[in-house]
Scaffold this motif. Structure first.
Motif, PDB file in Angstrom:
ATOM      1  N   ALA A 192      53.718  45.154 108.486  1.00  0.00           N
ATOM      2  CA  ALA A 192      53.254  45.451 107.007  1.00  0.00           C
ATOM      3  C   ALA A 192      54.325  44.490 106.179  1.00  0.00           C
ATOM      4  CB  ALA A 192      53.655  46.664 106.375  1.00  0.00           C
ATOM      5  N   ALA A 193      53.949  43.603 105.384  1.00  0.00           N
ATOM      6  CA  ALA A 193      54.542  42.581 104.616  1.00  0.00           C
ATOM      7  C   ALA A 193      54.824  43.059 103.055  1.00  0.00           C
ATOM      8  CB  ALA A 193      53.624  41.419 104.683  1.00  0.00           C
ATOM      9  N   PRO A 194      55.988  43.067 102.569  1.00  0.00           N
ATOM     10  CA  PRO A 194      55.977  43.776 101.184  1.00  0.00           C
ATOM     11  C   PRO A 194      55.282  42.749 100.136  1.00  0.00           C
ATOM     12  CG  PRO A 194      58.145  42.603 101.803  1.00  0.00           C
ATOM     13  CD  PRO A 194      57.120  42.687 103.127  1.00  0.00           C
ATOM     14  N   ILE A 195      54.719  43.434  99.271  1.00  0.00           N
ATOM     15  CA  ILE A 195      54.147  42.541  98.210  1.00  0.00           C
ATOM     16  C   ILE A 195      54.925  42.955  96.972  1.00  0.00           C
ATOM     17  CG2 ILE A 195      52.071  42.674  96.555  1.00  0.00           C
ATOM     18  CD1 ILE A 195      50.216  43.670  98.546  1.00  0.00           C
ATOM     19  N   ASN A 196      55.410  44.085  96.699  1.00  0.00           N
ATOM     20  CA  ASN A 196      56.300  44.381  95.643  1.00  0.00           C
ATOM     21  C   ASN A 196      57.008  45.911  95.892  1.00  0.00           C
ATOM     22  OD1 ASN A 196      53.623  45.508  94.505  1.00  0.00           O
ATOM     23  ND2 ASN A 196      55.253  46.591  93.269  1.00  0.00           N
ATOM     24  N   PRO A 197      58.406  45.836  95.625  1.00  0.00           N
ATOM     25  CA  PRO A 197      58.891  47.217  95.675  1.00  0.00           C
ATOM     26  C   PRO A 197      58.626  48.169  94.424  1.00  0.00           C
ATOM     27  CG  PRO A 197      60.513  45.663  94.693  1.00  0.00           C
ATOM     28  CD  PRO A 197      59.262  44.970  95.135  1.00  0.00           C
ATOM     29  N   ALA A 198      58.893  49.260  94.594  1.00  0.00           N
ATOM     30  CA  ALA A 198      58.673  50.202  93.331  1.00  0.00           C
ATOM     31  C   ALA A 198      59.562  49.656  92.316  1.00  0.00           C
ATOM     32  CB  ALA A 198      59.204  51.756  93.721  1.00  0.00           C
ATOM     33  N   ILE A 199      58.980  49.666  91.122  1.00  0.00           N
ATOM     34  CA  ILE A 199      59.674  48.994  89.841  1.00  0.00           C
ATOM     35  C   ILE A 199      59.196  50.099  88.707  1.00  0.00           C
ATOM     36  CG2 ILE A 199      59.575  47.200  88.181  1.00  0.00           C
ATOM     37  CD1 ILE A 199      58.539  45.252  90.406  1.00  0.00           C
ATOM     38  N   GLY A 200      60.504  50.397  87.950  1.00  0.00           N
ATOM     39  CA  GLY A 200      60.326  51.409  86.819  1.00  0.00           C
ATOM     40  C   GLY A 200      61.333  51.085  86.043  1.00  0.00           C
ATOM     41  N   GLY A 201      61.194  51.913  84.690  1.00  0.00           N
ATOM     42  CA  GLY A 201      62.048  51.733  83.666  1.00  0.00           C
ATOM     43  C   GLY A 201      61.721  52.698  82.635  1.00  0.00           C
ATOM     44  N   ARG A 202      62.340  52.066  81.503  1.00  0.00           N
ATOM     45  CA  ARG A 202      61.922  52.857  80.152  1.00  0.00           C
ATOM     46  C   ARG A 202      61.757  51.746  78.978  1.00  0.00           C
ATOM     47  NH1 ARG A 202      64.583  56.887  76.327  1.00  0.00           N
ATOM     48  NH2 ARG A 202      66.327  55.433  76.273  1.00  0.00           N
ATOM     49  N   LEU A 203      60.715  51.803  78.301  1.00  0.00           N
ATOM     50  CA  LEU A 203      60.680  51.110  76.977  1.00  0.00           C
ATOM     51  C   LEU A 203      61.225  51.713  75.828  1.00  0.00           C
ATOM     52  CD1 LEU A 203      57.107  49.690  77.759  1.00  0.00           C
ATOM     53  CD2 LEU A 203      59.209  48.512  78.363  1.00  0.00           C
ATOM     54  N   ILE A 204      62.128  50.985  75.120  1.00  0.00           N
ATOM     55  CA  ILE A 204      62.424  51.390  73.947  1.00  0.00           C
ATOM     56  C   ILE A 204      62.695  50.463  72.714  1.00  0.00           C
ATOM     57  CG2 ILE A 204      64.372  53.161  74.997  1.00  0.00           C
ATOM     58  CD1 ILE A 204      66.679  51.167  74.455  1.00  0.00           C
ATOM     59  N   SER A 205      62.493  51.004  71.609  1.00  0.00           N
ATOM     60  CA  SER A 205      62.527  50.166  70.345  1.00  0.00           C
ATOM     61  C   SER A 205      63.740  49.390  70.369  1.00  0.00           C
ATOM     62  CB  SER A 205      62.021  50.963  69.089  1.00  0.00           C
ATOM     63  OG  SER A 205      62.380  49.986  67.998  1.00  0.00           O
ATOM     64  N   ALA A 206      63.874  48.274  70.179  1.00  0.00           N
ATOM     65  CA  ALA A 206      65.265  47.453  69.754  1.00  0.00           C
ATOM     66  C   ALA A 206      65.798  47.748  68.255  1.00  0.00           C
ATOM     67  CB  ALA A 206      64.800  45.981  69.696  1.00  0.00           C
ATOM     68  N   GLU A 207      64.786  48.262  67.548  1.00  0.00           N
ATOM     69  CA  GLU A 207      65.265  48.753  66.123  1.00  0.00           C
ATOM     70  C   GLU A 207      66.012  50.308  66.226  1.00  0.00           C
ATOM     71  OE1 GLU A 207      63.282  48.441  61.830  1.00  0.00           O
ATOM     72  OE2 GLU A 207      61.934  49.329  63.333  1.00  0.00           O
ATOM     73  N   ASN A 208      65.621  51.236  66.910  1.00  0.00           N
ATOM     74  CA  ASN A 208      66.232  52.441  66.707  1.00  0.00           C
ATOM     75  C   ASN A 208      66.584  53.096  68.001  1.00  0.00           C
ATOM     76  OD1 ASN A 208      63.634  53.305  67.329  1.00  0.00           O
ATOM     77  ND2 ASN A 208      63.144  53.735  65.292  1.00  0.00           N
ATOM     78  N   GLY A 209      66.219  52.222  69.202  1.00  0.00           N
ATOM     79  CA  GLY A 209      66.375  52.987  70.421  1.00  0.00           C
ATOM     80  C   GLY A 209      65.463  54.197  70.731  1.00  0.00           C
ATOM     81  N   GLN A 210      64.400  54.666  70.052  1.00  0.00           N
ATOM     82  CA  GLN A 210      63.170  55.451  70.369  1.00  0.00           C
ATOM     83  C   GLN A 210      62.669  55.021  71.463  1.00  0.00           C
ATOM     84  OE1 GLN A 210      63.123  58.771  69.079  1.00  0.00           O
ATOM     85  NE2 GLN A 210      65.267  57.986  68.315  1.00  0.00           N
ATOM     86  N   PRO A 211      62.143  55.813  72.288  1.00  0.00           N
ATOM     87  CA  PRO A 211      61.175  55.526  73.342  1.00  0.00           C
ATOM     88  C   PRO A 211      59.745  54.912  72.766  1.00  0.00           C
ATOM     89  CG  PRO A 211      61.522  57.621  73.501  1.00  0.00           C
ATOM     90  CD  PRO A 211      62.326  57.049  72.190  1.00  0.00           C
ATOM     91  N   VAL A 212      58.971  53.878  73.589  1.00  0.00           N
ATOM     92  CA  VAL A 212      57.858  53.484  73.127  1.00  0.00           C
ATOM     93  C   VAL A 212      56.802  53.972  74.041  1.00  0.00           C
ATOM     94  CG1 VAL A 212      56.729  51.377  72.793  1.00  0.00           C
ATOM     95  CG2 VAL A 212      59.031  51.206  72.179  1.00  0.00           C
ATOM     96  N   PRO A 213      55.966  55.061  73.488  1.00  0.00           N
ATOM     97  CA  PRO A 213      54.972  55.571  74.348  1.00  0.00           C
ATOM     98  C   PRO A 213      53.643  54.830  74.511  1.00  0.00           C
ATOM     99  CG  PRO A 213      55.155  56.625  72.391  1.00  0.00           C
ATOM    100  CD  PRO A 213      56.280  55.575  72.481  1.00  0.00           C
ATOM    101  N   GLY A 214      52.782  54.577  75.386  1.00  0.00           N
ATOM    102  CA  GLY A 214      51.515  54.195  75.554  1.00  0.00           C
ATOM    103  C   GLY A 214      51.462  52.716  75.524  1.00  0.00           C
ATOM    104  N   ALA A 215      52.534  52.162  75.961  1.00  0.00           N
ATOM    105  CA  ALA A 215      52.536  50.635  76.170  1.00  0.00           C
ATOM    106  C   ALA A 215      51.717  50.245  77.462  1.00  0.00           C
ATOM    107  CB  ALA A 215      54.036  50.176  76.264  1.00  0.00           C
ATOM    108  N   ALA A 216      51.130  49.050  77.297  1.00  0.00           N
ATOM    109  CA  ALA A 216      50.487  48.671  78.669  1.00  0.00           C
ATOM    110  C   ALA A 216      51.403  47.775  79.378  1.00  0.00           C
ATOM    111  CB  ALA A 216      49.077  47.957  78.238  1.00  0.00           C
ATOM    112  N   LEU A 217      51.605  47.983  80.623  1.00  0.00           N
ATOM    113  CA  LEU A 217      52.416  47.038  81.540  1.00  0.00           C
ATOM    114  C   LEU A 217      51.710  46.595  82.630  1.00  0.00           C
ATOM    115  CD1 LEU A 217      54.370  49.859  80.670  1.00  0.00           C
ATOM    116  CD2 LEU A 217      55.939  48.020  81.274  1.00  0.00           C
TER     117      LEU A 217
END
Length: 161
Positions: free
Chosen positions: A29-54
């Motif tokens: 088995a050759a790796p394609i990508n590891p698990a990648i995760g995080g959280r998107l927040i607004s640079a203006e107020n630090g609030q989460p950004v829901p529904g973003a397409a990644l």
């Protein structure tokens, strides 16, 4: 009776040629990508950004693309992926480029790129919170954040292999 011997000889020749090319018969088995995760927040107020397409795009000797959406808390996660290979390359593995793009309504797109000269990464990058810049920002605040927009991972805390 000669036929089985010729067939074995042909396989022997094929394996010898592959070995000279730096390949050996070794299903793995050759790796394609590891698990990648995080959280998107607004640079203006630090609030989460829901529904973003990644979108995660991986380019090496093969190309793969995956898409997810951030949840109500701005969290996102791409699962780890592997590809089964019949031959192992004894020489250096091919260069790997991993690009991630996040797009959300009311924000400028965010792009992250990681490269590895020796195959695709096997360790998950510590992404944490990614700031998205509001679309209406056109001043020095956006310029400062855009200058470091590609730095989604601190290279001092993560090595790709």
């Amino acid at each position: 009776m000669n036929r089985p011997l010729r067939s074995r000889a042909r396989w022997g020749h094929l394996l010898a040629v592959l070995a000279l090319q730096g390949c050996v018969l070794a299903p793995h088995a050759a790796p394609i990508n590891p698990a990648i995760g995080g959280r998107l927040i607004s640079a203006e107020n630090g609030q989460p950004v829901p529904g973003a397409a990644l979108i995660l795009e991986v380019a090496s000797d093969t190309s793969h693309s995956y898409q997810v959406r951030s949840d109500s808390q701005g969290r996102f996660a791409f699962g780890a992926h592997e590809d089964w290979r019949l031959f192992a390359v004894l020489a250096d593995a091919p260069m790997c480029i991993v690009a991630m793009t996040a797009e959300a309504q009311g924000f400028q797109p965010r792009h992250c790129v990681w490269t590895s000269r020796h195959g695709c990464p096997t360790q998950s990058p510590p992404i944490g919170d990614l700031e998205l810049i509001p679309a209406q920002w056109n001043d020095h605040r956006a310029d400062t954040l855009l200058a470091n927009a590609g730095d989604c991972v601190d290279p001092a805390t993560w090595t790709s292999r």
